[in-house]
Design a protein around this motif. Structure first.
Motif, mmCIF file in Angstrom:
data_model
loop_
_atom_site.group_PDB
_atom_site.id
_atom_site.type_symbol
_atom_site.label_atom_id
_atom_site.label_comp_id
_atom_site.label_asym_id
_atom_site.label_seq_id
_atom_site.Cartn_x
_atom_site.Cartn_y
_atom_site.Cartn_z
ATOM 1 N N ALA A 20 10.679 -20.148 15.623
ATOM 2 C CA ALA A 20 11.386 -20.723 14.798
ATOM 3 C C ALA A 20 12.349 -19.840 14.098
ATOM 4 O O ALA A 20 13.535 -20.054 13.842
ATOM 5 C CB ALA A 20 10.542 -21.462 13.525
ATOM 6 N N GLN A 21 12.049 -18.730 13.901
ATOM 7 C CA GLN A 21 12.842 -17.585 13.520
ATOM 8 C C GLN A 21 12.238 -15.941 14.076
ATOM 9 O O GLN A 21 11.048 -15.910 13.719
ATOM 10 C CB GLN A 21 13.034 -17.580 12.152
ATOM 11 C CG GLN A 21 13.955 -16.397 11.480
ATOM 12 C CD GLN A 21 14.260 -16.623 10.004
ATOM 13 O OE1 GLN A 21 14.014 -17.557 9.373
ATOM 14 N NE2 GLN A 21 14.897 -15.445 9.373
ATOM 15 N N GLY A 22 12.964 -15.638 15.072
ATOM 16 C CA GLY A 22 12.746 -14.537 15.570
ATOM 17 C C GLY A 22 12.108 -14.735 16.891
ATOM 18 O O GLY A 22 12.133 -15.981 17.545
ATOM 19 N N GLY A 43 14.717 1.406 26.903
ATOM 20 C CA GLY A 43 15.353 0.297 27.146
ATOM 21 C C GLY A 43 14.995 -0.655 25.897
ATOM 22 O O GLY A 43 15.418 -1.920 25.504
ATOM 23 N N LEU A 44 14.325 -0.199 24.785
ATOM 24 C CA LEU A 44 13.969 -1.268 24.015
ATOM 25 C C LEU A 44 15.038 -1.284 22.824
ATOM 26 O O LEU A 44 15.625 -0.307 22.639
ATOM 27 C CB LEU A 44 12.414 -0.714 23.095
ATOM 28 C CG LEU A 44 11.178 -1.067 23.731
ATOM 29 C CD1 LEU A 44 11.090 -0.593 25.396
ATOM 30 C CD2 LEU A 44 9.954 -0.874 22.903
ATOM 31 N N PRO A 45 14.891 -2.390 22.245
ATOM 32 C CA PRO A 45 16.110 -2.536 21.213
ATOM 33 C C PRO A 45 15.973 -1.862 19.802
ATOM 34 O O PRO A 45 14.531 -1.541 19.520
ATOM 35 C CB PRO A 45 16.278 -4.174 20.803
ATOM 36 C CG PRO A 45 14.989 -4.524 21.317
ATOM 37 C CD PRO A 45 14.253 -3.645 22.268
ATOM 38 N N ARG A 46 16.644 -1.630 19.107
ATOM 39 C CA ARG A 46 16.585 -0.625 17.860
ATOM 40 C C ARG A 46 16.211 -1.620 16.832
ATOM 41 O O ARG A 46 15.554 -1.015 15.785
ATOM 42 C CB ARG A 46 18.137 -0.299 17.465
ATOM 43 C CG ARG A 46 17.970 0.923 16.400
ATOM 44 C CD ARG A 46 17.467 1.973 16.764
ATOM 45 N NE ARG A 46 17.571 3.141 15.799
ATOM 46 C CZ ARG A 46 16.672 3.393 15.076
ATOM 47 N NH1 ARG A 46 15.495 2.577 15.069
ATOM 48 N NH2 ARG A 46 16.862 4.197 14.170
ATOM 49 N N SER A 52 4.817 -4.482 16.090
ATOM 50 C CA SER A 52 4.178 -5.584 17.035
ATOM 51 C C SER A 52 4.241 -5.024 18.414
ATOM 52 O O SER A 52 4.207 -5.889 19.334
ATOM 53 C CB SER A 52 5.413 -6.573 16.781
ATOM 54 O OG SER A 52 6.597 -6.100 17.280
ATOM 55 N N LEU A 53 4.139 -3.880 18.749
ATOM 56 C CA LEU A 53 4.170 -3.611 20.003
ATOM 57 C C LEU A 53 2.999 -3.730 20.777
ATOM 58 O O LEU A 53 1.843 -3.439 20.317
ATOM 59 C CB LEU A 53 4.589 -2.017 19.944
ATOM 60 C CG LEU A 53 4.644 -1.193 21.570
ATOM 61 C CD1 LEU A 53 5.871 -1.784 22.244
ATOM 62 C CD2 LEU A 53 4.544 0.425 21.264
ATOM 63 N N VAL A 214 5.340 -4.471 28.516
ATOM 64 C CA VAL A 214 5.543 -4.216 27.056
ATOM 65 C C VAL A 214 5.923 -5.213 26.571
ATOM 66 O O VAL A 214 6.963 -5.768 26.749
ATOM 67 C CB VAL A 214 6.355 -2.894 27.006
ATOM 68 C CG1 VAL A 214 6.651 -2.458 25.527
ATOM 69 C CG2 VAL A 214 6.064 -1.443 27.722
ATOM 70 N N GLU A 215 5.326 -5.487 25.271
ATOM 71 C CA GLU A 215 5.644 -6.857 24.574
ATOM 72 C C GLU A 215 5.888 -6.323 23.227
ATOM 73 O O GLU A 215 5.175 -5.422 22.528
ATOM 74 C CB GLU A 215 4.553 -7.732 24.504
ATOM 75 C CG GLU A 215 4.892 -9.257 23.827
ATOM 76 C CD GLU A 215 3.696 -10.207 24.055
ATOM 77 O OE1 GLU A 215 3.671 -10.830 24.767
ATOM 78 O OE2 GLU A 215 2.832 -10.279 23.149
ATOM 79 N N TYR A 216 7.027 -6.809 22.546
ATOM 80 C CA TYR A 216 7.105 -6.538 21.230
ATOM 81 C C TYR A 216 8.017 -7.724 20.645
ATOM 82 O O TYR A 216 8.677 -8.545 21.407
ATOM 83 C CB TYR A 216 8.345 -5.291 20.927
ATOM 84 C CG TYR A 216 9.349 -5.374 21.978
ATOM 85 C CD1 TYR A 216 10.786 -5.821 21.567
ATOM 86 C CD2 TYR A 216 9.448 -4.859 23.426
ATOM 87 C CE1 TYR A 216 11.659 -6.064 22.198
ATOM 88 C CE2 TYR A 216 10.430 -5.106 24.146
ATOM 89 C CZ TYR A 216 11.585 -5.615 23.796
ATOM 90 O OH TYR A 216 12.855 -5.715 24.574
ATOM 91 N N GLY A 217 8.115 -7.562 19.141
ATOM 92 C CA GLY A 217 8.637 -8.811 18.459
ATOM 93 C C GLY A 217 10.025 -8.084 17.820
ATOM 94 O O GLY A 217 10.076 -7.075 17.391
ATOM 95 N N VAL A 218 10.961 -9.136 17.786
ATOM 96 C CA VAL A 218 12.235 -8.753 17.202
ATOM 97 C C VAL A 218 12.604 -9.954 16.185
ATOM 98 O O VAL A 218 12.368 -11.042 16.445
ATOM 99 C CB VAL A 218 13.315 -8.436 18.346
ATOM 100 C CG1 VAL A 218 13.131 -7.296 19.013
ATOM 101 C CG2 VAL A 218 13.425 -9.713 19.254
ATOM 102 N N PRO A 219 13.500 -9.566 15.198
ATOM 103 C CA PRO A 219 14.007 -10.652 14.378
ATOM 104 C C PRO A 219 15.347 -11.014 14.934
ATOM 105 O O PRO A 219 16.001 -10.543 15.996
ATOM 106 C CB PRO A 219 14.309 -10.181 13.081
ATOM 107 C CG PRO A 219 14.455 -8.500 13.354
ATOM 108 C CD PRO A 219 13.626 -8.468 14.222
ATOM 109 N N GLY A 220 16.092 -12.105 14.270
ATOM 110 C CA GLY A 220 17.537 -12.415 14.803
ATOM 111 C C GLY A 220 17.688 -13.145 15.791
ATOM 112 O O GLY A 220 18.668 -13.126 16.804
#
Length: 714
Positions: A20-22, A43-46, A52-53, A214-220
Motif C-alpha cells: 500500500a505504501q512502500g 547495485g542497491l538503491p540509496r 530490512s536487509l 538479496v531482499e530489502y525494503g524501500v519507501p516511495g
C-alpha cells in the motif's frame, strides 16, 4: 562511507512486491565464493532501509549466509542523461534570459522614441509672437513614425523569440523533473552494497557458481487498482482485466521485473507475542543466556597511566584515529587505536521490520548465545549482585524496557544518562535496578558493528563496546524525497488499497514482467484477467423518474477480492463509459450502472379512490392503483426490474392491504440495501414487445387516526 574488502558481485533486480505504501525488492547475484566467504553485492538503491536487509543462498546445499550488513561507497560520477538534461536546462535558461534582456532593451528604445516631442523656446515678455515651424514639426513626426515602425517590427520578432525560448525551457525543465531518479544528481555517486559472509562455501561450493538472493525494503512506491471490462450483449460472461497504476521514486528503475501488488501495510508488525510459562514450585527453568557479560575487574585502573600522562598535544592539520576503534566481537582488547573525536551519538532505536519479526532483519545476524570471556559489556555499568538462577519474568522484561513480544530494551534506556546542564530542572530519578542481567538490544547483539570506545571518552563509555550507528543525513533526504509519491493526486474514481481492502490483505501477481521508471508519475501495469459472471439488467423506478437505466451485474466467482477502483466498460467493442467499481468480495455480487437506456421506455399512471367502510363508516379506505407500461424497442429481449414502494406503518389500527403480484426484494440481492416497503416486478420483455403491470394497495385508517386536512397521498 566505507570501502571494505570483499569480492564484488553485480546484481540484477528480479522481483518487486508493491505494498500500500512502500515496496520490497528482490535482487539476484551470481558468482564463485572466495575462500574467505566475504562478498559485496552491488547495485542497491540509496533509499533502502538497512534494517530490512535479508539474504539467502538459492540452490546450494550447505552454504548459508551468516552475516549481512549495508555499506555505502562513494566514487566519481560519470556523465549521464540527467546531467545532460540539467546542462540543457541551464543553456536554455541562459538563452531565455538573453532574449528577455533584448526585449527589455527594445521596449526601452520604443519608450524613448515615443517620448520625442517638439519643444518651443521660452518667449520673453517683450518678444513678439513667432511663427510656428510647421515643416519641422511634420518632419519630426515622420521621423518618430518611421522609427517606431521599425522598432515595433523588431519588438515583435524579439517577443516571438522570447516565447520560443520560454517554451523550450519549460519543456526541458519538465523533462528534467520527470527524469528517472535512478541516476545520481551530483558529481560524486554514492552506491550502496550488501556485505555478506557465506559459511560452508569452501567445503561444499568449491569453484561452482552460487546464486544469492538479496531482499530489502524501500519507501516511495504506491499503487491503486484499475479495471477494463469487455462485455458482449446477450453473453453471460465477460472479461475483466485487472490493471494497476503504479508510481515509484525509490531511486532505481524497475526494468523487466516481476511485479506483485499487495494491500498490506508494510510497516505493521506481524510477529506474534511469545507467552512464557511460569512454573509453580522451587525448581525453575534455567533462563536463556542474554549475550551479556560483566566487564572485567579493574577496568577503571586500565587507563590510570593514560590519565597520569596528561592531555595529548593537538596536532594541527591532522587527526589521529577516529571517534572509536574497530574492535570486533572476537578480538577482545587487541587492535585498540587512540582517538580524539567526541563520543558518537547514541544509536537510534531500530525501525520496525518490513512485514516480519525484528529478528528476521537487522543485518541477518543470528541471535547469539553469549560473548567470549574477554569481551566487555556492550551496555552501561554492571548491575549489582546478579543472580543467575533467578527467573526472568515478563515483569522484569518490561522493567528493563522490552516489549510484550520479547523485543529487547533499546540502547537509550541501558546507556548511562548524561549530566544535567546547570540551572536546568533535575531529571527524574532512574528506575530501581532489577535483579538479573539486563537485556541488550538488537543493535548491541550485532557484534560485528560494535566499536570500542576510546580512552578520551570519559564516564562509563571508555573501554567498552557500543554500537556504531552514525546519522546519515543523505539517506534521510533520499527517503524523504521517495515518500513524496504518497501525495500524488489519484486518478478518477481511484481508491487507496488500504481503504478498499478493509481488514483483509490481498496479493495480486502480474502475469508478465513490467518496466516502471523511478520518475514519480503514474504508470499502468497489466496484472491479469479475472473471469467474472456478467448479465445485463434494466432498472427503473417510475415513481421517481420515468427512465430505464441499463446495469451490469457482476458475479465474482473467484477466490480473490476485487478492490474498489475505476472500470472502463466496453460493450460490443465500443467504449461506453468509465464507472466506479465497488469492492467485490469472493462470491459477491455488485451492480454497475451504464446510464440511461433509450431503447426501453416506461410510463406510470396512478389513481386514488377514497371511500368509507365499517359498521358506522368509521374507517377511511384509500384505494391506490398503479398502472405501469413497458415498451422494448431493442432488437433483443431484455430483463427489466420495476421498483415501487408501499407505505409502512407502526400503528396497529392502520392496515395496509396489497393487491399486486410484486415481491419484496432480498436484502443481499446484488449487494444492495432496500428501503422498507420496496416492491419489485421482474419482467422478461421480448424484442419489440409491450407489456402492462397493474398493482395497488389499500390503506384503512380509523376515523380517529385521520389527518387534519385530508388523507390524500401522492
Amino acid at each position: 562511507m566505507v570501502a571494505g574488502a570483499g569480492q564484488r558481485w553485480g546484481s540484477t533486480l528480479d522481483a518487486v512486491v508493491v505494498y500500500a505504501q512502500g515496496a520490497v525488492c528482490l535482487r539476484l547475484a551470481r558468482g564463485v565464493v572466495p575462500s574467505d566467504g566475504r562478498i559485496r553485492v552491488t547495485g542497491l538503491p540509496r533509499s533502502l532501509d538497512p534494517a530490512s536487509l535479508r539474504a539467502r543462498v538459492r540452490g546450494a546445499a550447505g552454504v548459508r549466509v551468516t552475516e549481512a550488513r549495508v555499506e555505502v561507497e562513494a566514487e566519481p560520477a560519470g556523465t549521464g542523461a540527467p546531467d545532460e538534461l540539467r546542462r540543457e536546462v541551464e543553456r536554455l535558461r541562459d538563452v531565455y534570459e538573453a532574449a528577455h534582456a533584448r526585449r527589455a532593451r527594445q521596449e526601452a528604445r520604443v519608450k524613448e522614441v515615443q517620448a520625442l516631442r517638439p519643444v518651443t523656446p521660452a518667449r520673453k515678455r517683450d518678444d513678439p509672437h513667432r511663427r510656428t515651424p510647421v515643416d519641422a514639426w511634420l518632419e519630426l513626426a515622420e521621423f518618430v513614425d518611421g522609427r517606431l515602425t521599425g522598432l515595433h517590427a523588431r519588438l515583435v520578432e524579439l517577443e516571438e523569440a522570447l516565447r520560443v525560448a520560454e517554451h523550450e525551457l519549460t519543456v526541458a525543465a519538465d523533462r528534467l523533473d520527470r527524469a528517472s531518479t535512478d541516476a545520481p544528481s551530483a558529481h560524486v555517486e554514492t552506491s550502496v552494497c550488501a556485505v555478506l559472509t557465506l559459511d560452508g562455501a569452501a567445503a561444499d561450493a568449491g569453484d561452482a557458481e552460487v546464486e544469492v538472493e538479496v531482499e530489502y525494503g524501500v519507501p516511495g512506491a504506491v499503487w491503486v487498482p484499475t479495471y477494463r471490462l469487455h462485455h458482449r450483449q446477450g453473453d453471460g460472461t465477460g472479461r475483466l482485466v485487472l490493471r494497476a497504476s503504479v508510481a515509484q521514486r525509490t531511486g532505481e528503475d524497475w526494468t523487466g521485473v516481476r511485479v506483485a501488488l499487495a494491500t498490506a501495510d508494510l510497516r505493521r508488525r506481524t510477529d506474534l507475542p511469545r507467552l512464557r510459562s511460569i512454573r509453580v514450585g522451587r525448581r525453575q527453568a534455567a533462563p536463556a543466556p542474554s549475550g551479556w557479560r560483566e566487564p572485567p575487574a579493574g577496568l577503571a585502573d586500565l587507563f590510570s597511566g593514560y590519565d597520569a600522562a596528561g592531555p595529548r598535544p593537538a596536532v594541527e592539520g591532522s587527526a589521529v584515529g577516529g571517534s572509536a576503534v574497530g574492535g570486533s566481537a572476537v578480538g577482545g582488547w587487541s587492535d585498540v587505536a587512540v582517538g580524539s573525536a567526541p563520543p558518537p551519538p547514541p544509536a537510534p532505536s531500530a525501525p520496525q521490520g518490513y512485514g516480519g519479526a525484528p529478528e528476521a532483519f537487522g543485518g541477518g545476524m543470528p541471535a547469539a548465545t553469549g560473548l567470549p570471556p574477554g569481551m566487555a559489556a556492550p551496555s552501561g555499568p554492571p548491575p549489582a549482585a546478579p543472580r543467575p538462577s533467578a527467573p526472568r519474568s515478563e515483569d522484569r522484561r518490561r522493567s528493563v524496557g522490552g516489549s510484550f513480544a520479547g523485543a529487547p530494551a533499546p540502547l537509550a534506556r541501558m546507556a548511562p544518562a548524561a549530566p544535567a546542564a546547570p540551572g536546568a530542572a533535575a531529571p527524574p530519578p532512574p528506575p530501581a535496578p532489577v535483579a538479573g542481567p539486563p537485556l541488550p538490544s538488537d543493535a548491541e547483539l550485532d557484534y560485528a558493528a560494535l566499536v570500542l570506545s576510546a580512552p578520551d571518552e570519559q564516564g562509563a563509555r571508555r573501554g567498552r563496546l557500543f554500537p556504531d550507528a552514525p546519522y546519515d543525513p543523505v539517506a534521510v533526504e533520499y527517503r524523504r524525497r521517495a515518500e513524496t509519491v504518497a501525495s500524488l493526486p489519484l486518478p478518477g474514481h481511484a481508491v487507496r488499497p488500504r481503504e478498499s481492502a478493509g481488514s483483509f490483505d490481498h496479493r495480486f501477481d502480474a502475469t508478465a514482467r513490467a518496466d516502471i521508471p523511478s520518475d514519480g508519475t503514474w504508470h499502468t501495469v497489466t496484472v491479469g484477467e479475472i473471469p467474472v459472471g456478467l448479465r445485463t439488467e434494466y432498472l427503473c423506478v417510475p415513481s421517481v423518474e420515468q427512465t430505464v437505466y441499463a446495469t451490469l451485474v457482476l458475479d465474482n466467482a473467484t477466490d480473490q477480492a476485487l478492490l474498489a477502483g475505476p472500470v472502463e466498460v466496453t460493450v460490443d467493442d465500443d467504449f461506453l463509459l468509465t464507472a466506479a467499481l465497488p469492492t467485490l468480495a469472493p462470491g459477491g455480487v455488485r451492480r454497475v450502472g451504464l446510464g440511461a437506456a433509450e431503447g426501453v421506455r416506461v410510463t406510470r399512471r396512478t389513481n386514488l379512490h377514497e371511500s368509507t367502510a365499517g359498521l358506522r363508516n368509521n374507517i377511511t379506505v384509500l384505494d391506490h392503483r398503479v398502472h405501469v407500461e413497458l415498451s422494448n424497442g431493442l432488437a433483443r429481449p431484455v430483463t427489466v426490474e420495476v421498483r415501487e414502494r408501499v407505505p409502512v406503518t407502526t400503528e396497529p389500527d392502520v392496515r395496509i392491504e396489497e393487491r399486486a403480484d410484486w415481491t419484496a426484494p432480498a436484502e443481499d440481492a446484488a449487494g444492495e440495501r432496500h428501503a422498507p416497503g420496496t416492491r419489485v416486478w421482474r419482467v422478461e420483455l421480448p424484442a419489440g414487445a409491450t407489456t402492462a403491470l397493474d398493482g395497488g394497495y389499500e390503506i384503512r385508517i380509523p376515523t380517529g387516526k385521520a389527518l387534519v386536512g385530508g388523507n390524500r397521498r401522492s
